[in-house]
Design a protein around this motif. Structure first.
Motif, PDB file in Angstrom:
ATOM      1  N   SER A  81      -7.792  15.194  14.404  1.00  0.00           N
ATOM      2  CA  SER A  81      -6.444  14.725  14.070  1.00  0.00           C
ATOM      3  C   SER A  81      -5.795  13.976  15.226  1.00  0.00           C
ATOM      4  O   SER A  81      -4.762  13.338  15.030  1.00  0.00           O
ATOM      5  CB  SER A  81      -5.560  15.914  13.700  1.00  0.00           C
TER       6      SER A  81
ATOM      7  N   LYS B 120       0.727   8.078   4.488  1.00  0.00           N
ATOM      8  CA  LYS B 120       0.474   7.652   5.860  1.00  0.00           C
ATOM      9  C   LYS B 120      -1.014   7.389   6.028  1.00  0.00           C
ATOM     10  O   LYS B 120      -1.826   7.858   5.233  1.00  0.00           O
ATOM     11  CB  LYS B 120       0.965   8.670   6.879  1.00  0.00           C
ATOM     12  N   SER B 121      -1.366   6.622   7.064  1.00  0.00           N
ATOM     13  CA  SER B 121      -2.769   6.286   7.249  1.00  0.00           C
ATOM     14  C   SER B 121      -3.425   7.124   8.329  1.00  0.00           C
ATOM     15  O   SER B 121      -4.631   7.285   8.345  1.00  0.00           O
ATOM     16  CB  SER B 121      -2.921   4.798   7.597  1.00  0.00           C
ATOM     17  N   SER B 122      -2.626   7.667   9.242  1.00  0.00           N
ATOM     18  CA  SER B 122      -3.211   8.344  10.396  1.00  0.00           C
ATOM     19  C   SER B 122      -3.795   9.701  10.032  1.00  0.00           C
ATOM     20  O   SER B 122      -3.324  10.380   9.121  1.00  0.00           O
ATOM     21  CB  SER B 122      -2.134   8.529  11.464  1.00  0.00           C
ATOM     22  N   ASN B 123      -4.795  10.115  10.805  1.00  0.00           N
ATOM     23  CA  ASN B 123      -5.430  11.415  10.608  1.00  0.00           C
ATOM     24  C   ASN B 123      -4.655  12.547  11.294  1.00  0.00           C
ATOM     25  O   ASN B 123      -5.095  13.685  11.305  1.00  0.00           O
ATOM     26  CB  ASN B 123      -6.872  11.370  11.118  1.00  0.00           C
ATOM     27  N   THR B 124      -3.491  12.245  11.855  1.00  0.00           N
ATOM     28  CA  THR B 124      -2.655  13.298  12.446  1.00  0.00           C
ATOM     29  C   THR B 124      -2.163  14.228  11.339  1.00  0.00           C
ATOM     30  O   THR B 124      -2.137  13.859  10.167  1.00  0.00           O
ATOM     31  CB  THR B 124      -1.424  12.688  13.141  1.00  0.00           C
ATOM     32  N   GLY B 125      -1.741  15.424  11.709  1.00  0.00           N
ATOM     33  CA  GLY B 125      -1.155  16.355  10.734  1.00  0.00           C
ATOM     34  C   GLY B 125      -2.070  16.619   9.558  1.00  0.00           C
ATOM     35  O   GLY B 125      -3.206  17.032   9.718  1.00  0.00           O
TER      36      GLY B 125
ATOM     37  N   PRO C  31      -9.448   7.859  14.751  1.00  0.00           N
ATOM     38  CA  PRO C  31      -9.029   8.457  13.481  1.00  0.00           C
ATOM     39  C   PRO C  31      -7.578   8.143  13.070  1.00  0.00           C
ATOM     40  O   PRO C  31      -7.195   8.440  11.944  1.00  0.00           O
ATOM     41  CB  PRO C  31      -9.213   9.964  13.735  1.00  0.00           C
ATOM     42  N   MET C  32      -6.791   7.566  13.957  1.00  0.00           N
ATOM     43  CA  MET C  32      -5.422   7.241  13.549  1.00  0.00           C
ATOM     44  C   MET C  32      -5.388   6.045  12.593  1.00  0.00           C
ATOM     45  O   MET C  32      -4.374   5.779  11.963  1.00  0.00           O
ATOM     46  CB  MET C  32      -4.538   7.038  14.766  1.00  0.00           C
TER      47      MET C  32
ATOM     48  N   GLN D 105      -7.595   3.666   3.259  1.00  0.00           N
ATOM     49  CA  GLN D 105      -6.793   3.505   2.049  1.00  0.00           C
ATOM     50  C   GLN D 105      -6.874   2.125   1.409  1.00  0.00           C
ATOM     51  O   GLN D 105      -6.521   1.969   0.260  1.00  0.00           O
ATOM     52  CB  GLN D 105      -5.323   3.809   2.370  1.00  0.00           C
TER      53      GLN D 105
ATOM     54  N   MET E 196      -8.374   6.476  -2.404  1.00  0.00           N
ATOM     55  CA  MET E 196      -8.893   6.675  -1.052  1.00  0.00           C
ATOM     56  C   MET E 196     -10.406   6.458  -1.034  1.00  0.00           C
ATOM     57  O   MET E 196     -11.080   6.578  -2.057  1.00  0.00           O
ATOM     58  CB  MET E 196      -8.610   8.100  -0.593  1.00  0.00           C
TER      59      MET E 196
ATOM     60  N   GLY F  25       0.823  -1.197   0.000  1.00  0.00           N
ATOM     61  CA  GLY F  25       0.000   0.000   0.000  1.00  0.00           C
ATOM     62  C   GLY F  25       0.866   1.259   0.000  1.00  0.00           C
ATOM     63  O   GLY F  25       2.022   1.227   0.418  1.00  0.00           O
ATOM     64  N   LEU F  26       0.285   2.358  -0.478  1.00  0.00           N
ATOM     65  CA  LEU F  26       1.040   3.610  -0.542  1.00  0.00           C
ATOM     66  C   LEU F  26       0.842   4.397   0.747  1.00  0.00           C
ATOM     67  O   LEU F  26       0.727   5.609   0.746  1.00  0.00           O
ATOM     68  CB  LEU F  26       0.587   4.429  -1.754  1.00  0.00           C
ATOM     69  N   VAL F  27       0.780   3.677   1.856  1.00  0.00           N
ATOM     70  CA  VAL F  27       0.437   4.289   3.134  1.00  0.00           C
ATOM     71  C   VAL F  27       1.676   4.546   3.982  1.00  0.00           C
ATOM     72  O   VAL F  27       1.557   4.850   5.155  1.00  0.00           O
ATOM     73  CB  VAL F  27      -0.548   3.396   3.918  1.00  0.00           C
TER      74      VAL F  27
ATOM     75  N   PRO G   7      -3.890  20.971  13.628  1.00  0.00           N
ATOM     76  CA  PRO G   7      -4.058  21.032  12.166  1.00  0.00           C
ATOM     77  C   PRO G   7      -5.305  21.798  11.726  1.00  0.00           C
ATOM     78  O   PRO G   7      -5.318  22.362  10.640  1.00  0.00           O
ATOM     79  CB  PRO G   7      -4.154  19.559  11.758  1.00  0.00           C
TER      80      PRO G   7
ATOM     81  N   PRO H 275      -4.711  11.316   6.387  1.00  0.00           N
ATOM     82  CA  PRO H 275      -4.229  10.209   5.563  1.00  0.00           C
ATOM     83  C   PRO H 275      -3.878  10.670   4.147  1.00  0.00           C
ATOM     84  O   PRO H 275      -4.591  11.473   3.554  1.00  0.00           O
ATOM     85  CB  PRO H 275      -5.396   9.215   5.551  1.00  0.00           C
ATOM     86  N   THR H 276      -2.778  10.186   3.634  1.00  0.00           N
ATOM     87  CA  THR H 276      -2.334  10.549   2.290  1.00  0.00           C
ATOM     88  C   THR H 276      -1.772   9.318   1.591  1.00  0.00           C
ATOM     89  O   THR H 276      -1.351   8.372   2.243  1.00  0.00           O
ATOM     90  CB  THR H 276      -1.185  11.583   2.327  1.00  0.00           C
ATOM     91  N   MET H 277      -1.753   9.365   0.281  1.00  0.00           N
ATOM     92  CA  MET H 277      -1.063   8.335  -0.477  1.00  0.00           C
ATOM     93  C   MET H 277       0.256   8.902  -0.963  1.00  0.00           C
ATOM     94  O   MET H 277       0.310  10.041  -1.434  1.00  0.00           O
ATOM     95  CB  MET H 277      -1.904   7.887  -1.669  1.00  0.00           C
ATOM     96  N   ALA H 278       1.294   8.100  -0.858  1.00  0.00           N
ATOM     97  CA  ALA H 278       2.625   8.562  -1.244  1.00  0.00           C
ATOM     98  C   ALA H 278       2.657   8.963  -2.716  1.00  0.00           C
ATOM     99  O   ALA H 278       1.920   8.412  -3.536  1.00  0.00           O
ATOM    100  CB  ALA H 278       3.642   7.470  -0.967  1.00  0.00           C
ATOM    101  N   ARG H 279       3.497   9.947  -3.035  1.00  0.00           N
ATOM    102  CA  ARG H 279       3.672  10.405  -4.418  1.00  0.00           C
ATOM    103  C   ARG H 279       5.059  10.022  -4.926  1.00  0.00           C
ATOM    104  O   ARG H 279       6.003   9.898  -4.149  1.00  0.00           O
ATOM    105  CB  ARG H 279       3.537  11.932  -4.492  1.00  0.00           C
TER     106      ARG H 279
END
Lengths: 368, 411
Positions: B281, A278-283, B210-211, B218, B316, A181-183, B258, A286-290
């Motif tokens: 977050s 990353k998968s976490s909702n921190t920051g 949410p973590m 994904q 996603m 996964g791109l996580v 955030p 969640p994003t997919m790597a580029r």
């Protein structure tokens, strides 16, 4: 053998409470706090007054274990721990212990059999690796041996000997699917590096036998292509031929998924390097790597270039990130073009310096 | 004749080269190697060596037949037909937590019916156990006697994966382990575990907060993630204690939020959180738990259509609804699966299908099954390409860059 009707039914392992060790069962939903002791021991604190210690052990690449080695972990859990352990989703083994002294004895015993304890907090967490050449038909490069080479270099980041700005996750996948996964903050994905070819004899096994059905049937190997880069046609002898159009092909491997006889040139294969997943909702959430670099060589046994590039990305991140800033958050703050500059990566249409998309997951339910 | 002999020689030379590579990988450093483990088992190391020697995977699809078992095992053969491989994907109990006596029985199984080798967690979440093909039939009965079964393979409802939830984690906002048990036993899901009637695989994952440790947003067609509405709950007295003890810096919490939802008034030493801005977050909660905790209006976010592997690449999940209980999504999920199964071509994941078909009208069509949230931004990244089709000149350029980095570290 059982009657067929009975045999068709699955036996599912429920209820989950049946499998739990006592300490977990009596504290279900009662955990109120945690405390980290070093990079690999976590203390879980319950409102029942119980304290449970988990010792996190890094797994082998692709988490392949002989039963002989797993029995050693069982023995350690029985001798020093609470006769129980857990396999994490990322391939670590967490051995349960009743107090800090026992947990430290578990750590010592694990280290004596050659394993490392760590992977919590601001460290390298376990590297996700697909099976690749161990069982997979679509693997382009071998992920487990590349993972092994990465781990050998990155051990100090796992054990916490060298601290990182934040959690770091690395995934290694052997083909463009990227089964890890791109996580992950850094993702390596094997691919052909060029347009794939096909075995001219055996490709017929993936095509209709006769061309006169082509007006009714699209061969699956053509149908699955997301960019219409595969064309089928009638050959003069009445059989079916295909053409893979290089200008359209993105090398995604969907055709190889459904046909074993798609081929490639090992001299041109390599890995792409992606960052910021990353998968976490921190920051930034969640994003997919580029894609950072669309292709670099992947040469066993040392995988010299791939290991150095991962090390370089980590070093640039360590030198420039703020405390607690994961790679995706770092990219968001400084911008992807700046990251490309710091690394000196040449950009092309295969690696435009654009930051990962954000705003996914539970934050999509927050009205803006 | 001469040609055949040459072919045999070249094969054995690639195996020899591969075995040397394996020895060097194994001896390459202090990390415990999978190769050591393979050598201690009955795994056909020569097949792996051949792959590394040739630079391509040695495996082709194979075949195996186990009477009345259609899902949960995978057979491989090497291209030269010398080696075969058969492995079971076995359901872990939810949370993958074991008492050692239970685990010991699974290890006995892997010794008696397998090669003395396991992959502790595959990408779907199953325990992968290579087995001896000639004993596969009896092995199925044996694994069922241990209270579990072969998991999912192919175009079926796969194993479901959940985070450890309330078993070990104080952040769990709902019982993810019970959610997995629920969906396993829901008749409309249970019947889908044993058949391959679908366009592609179906995955369900659940995370308690949410973590998203299960990576549901994904990697699953049906994702459940614990969340809440409004602001986190703050216990001012507990926060004051943590602040005075130097454990928490409220000014930093405010600066790093955030969603810019936290206000910190240094003069009155009071912290306020704007629930409308809160992005869930977990930033402040992780720093100040339990003085700051998730809000009391707890929900389970339900999203659909994510995948790693699919026609249009990784994508996603799309938001559907905030639930009080994950079980509420059952009917919507089953209807969506049926709709997709009737219309999508082979190898279109649900997410791919929704890219083509659109999703908004389905939310309306199934509104009697689930009340769908109107809020939210239905963003979705697709067409993420991990690969590249490069010219020789392009590859040379990137190889030169990689070489410059390698020189920096290894001379």
């Amino acid at each position: 053998m059982n009657a067929p009707a009975q045999r068709l039914k699955k036996v599912v392992p429920v209820p989950y409470t049946r499998y739990l060790p006592d300490v977990v069962r009596r504290n279900l939903g009662h955990w109120v706090d945690r405390k980290q002791h070093g990079a690999g021991i976590m203390e879980h604190i319950s409102d029942t007054g119980d304290h449970l210690f988990t010792v996190k052990v890094g797994g082998t690449p692709n988490v392949r274990f002989s039963t002989r080695t797993l029995r050693k972990f069982v023995d350690i859990a029985n001798e020093h721990g609470l006769h129980s352990l857990r396999f994490t989703r990322s391939g670590s083994i967490e051995i349960f212990a009743g107090d800090l002294a026992s947990a430290k004895r578990v750590q010592q015993a694990v280290e004596e059999i050659g394993f490392h304890v760590g992977g919590w907090g601001h460290t390298l967490w376990s590297i996700g690796s697909c099976t690749a050449y161990l069982t997979c038909t679509t693997a382009v490069i071998d992920a487990p041996s590349l993972t092994n080479a990465l781990y050998n270099r990155l051990v100090p980041y796992f054990t916490g000997e060298v601290e990182l700005p934040a959690k770091l996750r690395v995934n290694v996948g052997g083909c463009p699917t990227g089964c890890g996964g791109l996580v992950a903050d850094i993702v390596l994905t094997g691919h052909y590096g060029a347009v794939p070819g096909y075995d001219p004899e055996k490709i017929r096994l993936c095509l209709p036998a006769r061309a006169d059905v082509l007006d009714k049937v699209v061969p699956e190997v053509q149908m699955v292509c997301p960019v219409n880069a595969i064309r089928s046609f009638a050959k003069p002898d009445g059989s079916v031929g295909i053409e893979i159009i290089e200008k359209k092909c993105i090398g995604c491997g969907r055709c190889k998924d459904v046909c074993d006889h798609i081929t490639w040139d090992p001299a041109k294969s390599g890995v792409s390097v992606l960052i910021g997943g990353k998968s976490s909702n921190t920051g930034v959430g969640p994003t997919m790597a580029r894609v950072l670099v669309p292709w670099i060589p992947a040469r066993p046994p040392d995988y010299r270039e791939a290991v150095a590039v991962v090390q370089k990305i980590i070093d640039v991140w360590r030198a420039n990130a703020r405390p607690g800033e994961r790679v995706a958050d770092f990219i968001e703050r400084v911008g992807m073009p700046a990251v490309f500059d710091l690394l000196g990566v040449p950009a092309s249409r295969w690696n435009r310096p654009t930051a990962p998309d954000t705003g996914f997951g539970v934050r999509q339910f927050v009205a803006r | 004749m001469e040609e055949a002999k040459e072919a045999t020689d070249s094969r054995s030379s690639s195996v020899r080269r591969g075995l040397e590579i394996l020895d060097r990988v194994e001896a390459g450093g202090s990390w415990p190697s999978h190769i050591t483990e393979l050598k201690q088992s009955g795994y056909p190391l020569e097949a792996y060596a051949q792959g590394l020697g040739d630079g391509v995977s040695p495996w082709f699809g194979g075949s195996a037949r186990i009477p009345y078992v259609y899902v949960g095992f995978i057979a491989r053969r090497t291209k030269d037909g010398k080696h075969t491989e058969l492995h079971f994907r076995v359901y872990h109990p939810s949370g993958q937590i074991y008492r050692t006596d239970d685990l010991g029985k699974l290890l006995d199984f892997a010794d008696n019916f397998g090669l003395g080798l396991v992959e502790t967690v595959g990408q779907t979440g199953d325990l992968v156990i290579p087995v001896q093909a000639e004993h596969a039939d009896r092995a199925v009965d044996e694994i069922r006697a241990l209270g579990t079964d072969l998991g999912g393979t192919g175009d079926t409802f796969r194993d479901t994966a959940v985070c450890v939830g309330p078993a070990l984690c104080e952040y769990a906002l709902f019982d993810t382990l019970a959610a997995r048990d629920h969906y396993f036993q829901l008749p409309a899901v249970y019947e889908k575990l044993s058949s391959q009637l679908f366009p592609f695989k179906i995955k369900l994952k659940a995370s308690g907060c949410p973590m998203d440790c299960a990576r549901a947003v994904q990697r699953s067609d049906f994702a459940f993630v614990g969340t809440w509405q409004g602001a986190p709950s703050v216990d001012p007295e507990a926060l004051r204690v943590k602040t005075e003890a130097g454990e928490v810096d409220p000014a930093r919490l405010a600066a790093e939020c955030p969603g810019h939802a936290i206000g910190w008034d240094a003069a009155s030493r009071s912290l306020s959180i704007d629930g409308a801005k809160c992005q869930k977050s977990m930033n402040c909660i992780r720093a100040a738990f339990p003085a700051i905790r998730p809000g009391t209006d707890r929900k389970v976010a339900f999203l659909v259509g994510a995948n790693a592997k699919g026609r249009y690449g990784p994508k996603m999940a799309k938001p559907v609804a905030l639930l009080d209980d994950p079980a509420e999504a059952g009917e919507f999920m089953i209807r969506l699966i049926d709709y997709w199964a009737d219309r999508a071509p082979h190898k279109d994941r649900l997410g791919d299908f929704l890219v083509k078909e659109g999703f908004e009208h389905l939310k309306v069509e199934f509104k009697d099954a689930l009340t769908v949230e109107e809020s939210g931004t239905p963003a979705s990244a697709s067409r993420i390409v991990t690969s590249a089709v490069l010219s020789d000149a392009d590859r040379d350029r990137y190889a030169a860059w990689a070489e410059s980095i390698a020189k920096e570290y290894d001379g």
